[in-house]
Design a protein around this motif. Structure first.
Motif, PDB file in Angstrom:
ATOM      1  N   ILE A   1      -9.018   3.961  -4.073  1.00 18.16           N
ATOM      2  CA  ILE A   1      -8.264   2.943  -3.351  1.00 18.16           C
ATOM      3  C   ILE A   1      -8.288   3.227  -1.856  1.00 18.16           C
ATOM      4  O   ILE A   1      -8.474   2.325  -1.030  1.00 18.16           O
ATOM      5  N   THR A   2      -8.126   4.487  -1.504  1.00 17.41           N
ATOM      6  CA  THR A   2      -8.165   4.862  -0.092  1.00 17.41           C
ATOM      7  C   THR A   2      -9.540   4.607   0.507  1.00 17.41           C
ATOM      8  O   THR A   2      -9.665   4.086   1.619  1.00 17.41           O
ATOM      9  N   GLN A   3     -10.580   4.957  -0.226  1.00 13.77           N
ATOM     10  CA  GLN A   3     -11.947   4.716   0.258  1.00 13.77           C
ATOM     11  C   GLN A   3     -12.226   3.225   0.416  1.00 13.77           C
ATOM     12  O   GLN A   3     -12.869   2.802   1.384  1.00 13.77           O
ATOM     13  N   ASP A   4     -11.703   2.410  -0.495  1.00 14.19           N
ATOM     14  CA  ASP A   4     -11.887   0.960  -0.385  1.00 14.19           C
ATOM     15  C   ASP A   4     -11.209   0.417   0.863  1.00 14.19           C
ATOM     16  O   ASP A   4     -11.745  -0.472   1.545  1.00 14.19           O
TER      17      ASP A   4
ATOM     18  N   ILE B   1       0.829  -1.210   0.000  1.00 12.72           N
ATOM     19  CA  ILE B   1       0.000   0.000   0.000  1.00 12.72           C
ATOM     20  C   ILE B   1       0.862   1.259   0.000  1.00 12.72           C
ATOM     21  O   ILE B   1       0.607   2.206  -0.766  1.00 12.72           O
ATOM     22  N   ARG B   2       1.883   1.306   0.838  1.00 14.78           N
ATOM     23  CA  ARG B   2       2.669   2.540   0.984  1.00 14.78           C
ATOM     24  C   ARG B   2       3.402   2.925  -0.299  1.00 14.78           C
ATOM     25  O   ARG B   2       3.320   4.081  -0.724  1.00 14.78           O
ATOM     26  N   PRO B   3       4.124   1.989  -0.937  1.00 16.20           N
ATOM     27  CA  PRO B   3       4.768   2.379  -2.196  1.00 16.20           C
ATOM     28  C   PRO B   3       3.757   2.691  -3.296  1.00 16.20           C
ATOM     29  O   PRO B   3       4.022   3.551  -4.147  1.00 16.20           O
ATOM     30  N   LEU B   4       2.606   2.037  -3.268  1.00 17.83           N
ATOM     31  CA  LEU B   4       1.577   2.337  -4.258  1.00 17.83           C
ATOM     32  C   LEU B   4       1.076   3.766  -4.080  1.00 17.83           C
ATOM     33  O   LEU B   4       0.816   4.472  -5.068  1.00 17.83           O
ATOM     34  N   LEU B   5       0.957   4.226  -2.841  1.00 17.20           N
ATOM     35  CA  LEU B   5       0.558   5.612  -2.596  1.00 17.20           C
ATOM     36  C   LEU B   5       1.572   6.578  -3.204  1.00 17.20           C
ATOM     37  O   LEU B   5       1.196   7.602  -3.789  1.00 17.20           O
TER      38      LEU B   5
END
Length: 333
Positions: free
Chosen positions: A324-327, A50-54
């Motif tokens: 993505i964040t909302q999911d 998640i973090r690198p995807l952000l």
């Protein structure tokens, strides 16, 4: 995430990049093998990335070639897993993502040294940054790394403290969890040349979402559907972990409720199911679930207000990062 999404494509490229940097035969040709194999091992344990995807998506909001920062995004993931490796030692946690923790599979000394190498490698992966931005990136990374350590120390301190207040707890999870999410987003924006104000708003968005995520975890640990949760519901209650829920319950409980709550906290030998049921009942009586949800949602709302105020160039990346964040917010495990 659909197959055609930017996130799906970027995750594939990120995974390939990490595997090339840390191949499964890392121990071959690198000596001593015990130092390098645990790094490959922990990075292969089904992390969500998640973090690198952000970082990659935040970059994509301003420039359409986020694969240009795969190295820096990987640095965020390597650092995150370094903290997990060392946290597992400090917490004496036997499992990580359902598999043996590194200090169990090898030993504590190996896990400490391998973690140290991961931290060094994280700096290595930041080096491809343009010279005019490298100093700022390293300074922000150092600040974040120190804050994550501060959060972990506060968390350990809480275990021996008689009481922890709401402010202290929220500050601890801000440091331990949220600052790295904020940095991941800020990093992508800075590398893409975003305005300073937008990079800061993305950082603040990540901070607020990160605190909300941890409050969501606290809530799920007590009230999740066991079939969906993936681990034991009530683990925090069993261990008397000073979560937001317990802190608020101790603050609000009076009379018999306070007596019963303190009784269960003091017990050394108890039936786990009985304790979870009893303490959950007190939480329900005090409205702790609604209080936690309100606090959690206040962070989510503040975060999305900051996100919606940024100036973006690529709407598809902007909308995808938001979705993505909302999911993640609406997850049940």
């Amino acid at each position: 995430m659909t197959e055609k999404s930017h996130a799906h494509a970027l995750l594939g490229k990120l995974e390939n990049y990490i595997q090339n940097e840390f191949p499964t035969d890392a121990g071959i040709g690198k000596s001593p093998r015990e130092l390098y194999e645990p790094i490959t091992y922990i990075l292969s344990l089904d992390g969500k990335r998640i973090r690198p995807l952000l970082s990659l998506l935040a970059y994509g909001i301003y420039k359409t070639n986020p694969e240009a920062i795969l190295s820096q995004a990987a640095a965020v993931e390597v650092f995150h897993n370094f903290t997990l490796m060392h946290d597992d030692i400090m917490d004496d946690a036997p499992l990580r993502r359902g598999k043996d923790a590194v200090h169990v599979k090898w030993d504590k000394n190996v896990a400490i040294l391998s973690g140290d190498v991961m931290l060094v490698k994280a700096y290595d992966l930041l080096l491809p940054t343009d010279a005019d931005k490298l100093g700022q990136v390293i300074r922000l990374f150092n600040k974040t790394a120190a804050e994550v350590c501060e959060g972990q120390q506060f968390d350990m301190n809480f275990e021996s403290l008689a009481s922890v207040n709401e402010y202290e707890y929220l500050n601890m999870i801000r440091l331990k969890t949220a600052v790295l999410l904020g940095f991941a987003l800020q990093l992508g924006a800075l590398l893409a040349g975003a305005e300073k104000e937008d990079a800061q708003k993305l950082y603040d968005f990540g901070m607020n979402i990160g605190v909300g995520f941890q409050l969501k975890d606290d809530l799920l640990d007590v009230f999740a559907d066991q079939a969906k949760f993936g681990k034991q519901v009530g683990g925090d209650i069993i261990s008397n972990k000073k979560t937001f829920l317990l802190i608020k319950a101790l603050e609000l409980a009076k009379g018999k409720d306070a007596e019963e709550l303190n009784f269960w906290i003091a017990q050394k030998d108890f039936d786990k199911e009985e304790k979870v049921k009893a303490v959950r009942g007190i939480y329900e009586k005090l409205g702790i679930k609604a209080i936690t949800e309100a606090k959690m949602n206040s962070y989510f709302e503040a975060g999305f207000a900051q996100y919606d105020a940024i100036h973006f160039k690529n709407e598809d990346y902007f909308l995808e990062l938001k979705k993505i964040t909302q999911d993640l917010i609406h997850r049940e495990k």
